[in-house]
Design a protein around this motif. Structure first.
Motif, PDB file in Angstrom:
ATOM      1  N   SER A  37     -37.306  49.816-101.946  1.00  0.00           N
ATOM      2  CA  SER A  37     -38.548  49.117-101.451  1.00  0.00           C
ATOM      3  C   SER A  37     -39.379  50.613-101.377  1.00  0.00           C
ATOM      4  O   SER A  37     -40.808  50.635-101.135  1.00  0.00           O
ATOM      5  N   ARG A  38     -38.761  51.956-101.020  1.00  0.00           N
ATOM      6  CA  ARG A  38     -39.541  52.997-101.376  1.00  0.00           C
ATOM      7  C   ARG A  38     -39.130  53.866-102.297  1.00  0.00           C
ATOM      8  O   ARG A  38     -37.778  54.026-102.774  1.00  0.00           O
ATOM      9  N   LEU A  56     -51.440  54.907-107.981  1.00  0.00           N
ATOM     10  CA  LEU A  56     -51.275  54.511-106.565  1.00  0.00           C
ATOM     11  C   LEU A  56     -52.588  53.972-106.257  1.00  0.00           C
ATOM     12  O   LEU A  56     -52.673  53.159-105.063  1.00  0.00           O
ATOM     13  N   SER A  62     -47.117  47.242-104.277  1.00  0.00           N
ATOM     14  CA  SER A  62     -46.928  46.837-102.970  1.00  0.00           C
ATOM     15  C   SER A  62     -45.882  47.675-102.211  1.00  0.00           C
ATOM     16  O   SER A  62     -45.258  47.630-101.016  1.00  0.00           O
ATOM     17  N   LYS A  63     -45.379  48.881-102.872  1.00  0.00           N
ATOM     18  CA  LYS A  63     -44.191  49.514-102.319  1.00  0.00           C
ATOM     19  C   LYS A  63     -44.753  51.152-101.910  1.00  0.00           C
ATOM     20  O   LYS A  63     -45.577  51.589-102.485  1.00  0.00           O
ATOM     21  N   GLU A  64     -44.043  51.649-101.006  1.00  0.00           N
ATOM     22  CA  GLU A  64     -44.387  53.200-100.788  1.00  0.00           C
ATOM     23  C   GLU A  64     -43.698  53.950-101.704  1.00  0.00           C
ATOM     24  O   GLU A  64     -42.710  53.812-102.133  1.00  0.00           O
ATOM     25  N   VAL A  65     -44.314  55.383-101.771  1.00  0.00           N
ATOM     26  CA  VAL A  65     -43.745  56.087-103.052  1.00  0.00           C
ATOM     27  C   VAL A  65     -43.812  57.386-102.631  1.00  0.00           C
ATOM     28  O   VAL A  65     -44.645  57.904-101.774  1.00  0.00           O
ATOM     29  N   ASP A  66     -42.511  58.220-102.624  1.00  0.00           N
ATOM     30  CA  ASP A  66     -42.592  59.653-102.421  1.00  0.00           C
ATOM     31  C   ASP A  66     -42.272  60.242-104.105  1.00  0.00           C
ATOM     32  O   ASP A  66     -41.553  59.648-104.761  1.00  0.00           O
ATOM     33  N   LEU A  89     -52.718  61.269 -99.339  1.00  0.00           N
ATOM     34  CA  LEU A  89     -51.174  61.154 -99.947  1.00  0.00           C
ATOM     35  C   LEU A  89     -50.412  62.373 -99.688  1.00  0.00           C
ATOM     36  O   LEU A  89     -49.372  62.298-100.574  1.00  0.00           O
ATOM     37  N   SER A  92     -46.554  62.413 -98.842  1.00  0.00           N
ATOM     38  CA  SER A  92     -45.767  61.751 -99.901  1.00  0.00           C
ATOM     39  C   SER A  92     -45.683  62.241-101.102  1.00  0.00           C
ATOM     40  O   SER A  92     -44.605  61.856-101.786  1.00  0.00           O
TER      41      SER A  92
END
Length: 217
Positions: A37-38, A56, A62-66, A89, A92
């Motif tokens: 999910s991330r 992005l 719909s997900k968080e990104v690092d 951003l 992240s």
């Protein structure tokens, strides 16, 4: 090579603009497809990171990104950091201003869900291409996606090179999920999924070497 000037080609060179659109689409699809999910992203020779930023900002994820972006040119790193910060951003998305060919650059990074190798293969020759592909396994979690591009210029037999790259990815344990050519036929853009076990990252040495000449890659 003045890479900051080279990146100005995105403003007016249609084939690069079309490649950027396709890369962004495949990055977006990969973010949505991988399990976590991330999502952890790694980009090699990332430039200013505009391909990831565009994905992005597309509104289709719909997900968080690092993300960690590896780029040696300090001017492009500064441009990229500023652009991501302007979009909120910077916490992240991190840049490492370092040599993407060296395994030492990647020490301490988590395994990635998405690895971006865009604009690289056109500037690598001979056994270094295969060596780079097999090295990418060390960055990948099981189920990760790798997104890659290759110019299809006739002068360097780009079509044959792209087919060789596809074969080497298969040998390395990757399964192709997308392979397409940009509308003008100038670039190949592809995504592959890694289904094998995680492999350790070497602590020293180089993944590949750049060729002695540069092209619109």
């Amino acid at each position: 090579m003045d890479w900051q000037s080279w990146h100005e080609n995105y403003r007016s060179f249609s084939p690069l603009q079309l490649r950027l659109e396709e890369v962004c689409q495949q990055v977006t699809e990969a973010i949505n497809a991988v399990a976590p999910s991330r999502v952890q992203v790694l980009s090699l020779c990332a430039g200013d990171g505009r391909d990831l930023l565009k994905a992005l900002q597309s509104g289709h994820t719909s997900k968080e990104v690092d993300a960690t972006l590896i780029e040696l040119d300090p001017g492009l790193v500064e441009q990229g950091r500023k652009a991501f910060a302007e979009h909120g951003l910077s916490d992240s998305v991190q840049f490492r201003c370092a040599d993407a060919t060296s395994f030492a650059t990647y020490q301490g990074l988590p395994k990635a869900d998405i690895v971006m190798v865009c604009g690289v293969f056109g500037n690598v020759r001979g056994p270094h291409v295969q060596q780079l592909i097999f090295s990418l396994k060390a960055f990948c979690r099981q189920g990760a996606r790798v997104i890659w591009t290759r110019s299809l210029n006739e002068f360097d037999d780009g079509e044959t090179a792209a087919q060789e790259i596809r074969g080497w990815f298969a040998q390395a344990g990757f399964q192709e999920t997308v392979f397409t050519r940009t509308p003008e036929g100038t670039f190949a853009v592809s995504s592959v999924a890694y289904g094998a076990e995680q492999t350790p990252l070497p602590s020293t040495g180089r993944m590949f070497e750049f060729s002695a000449f540069w092209e619109v890659h």
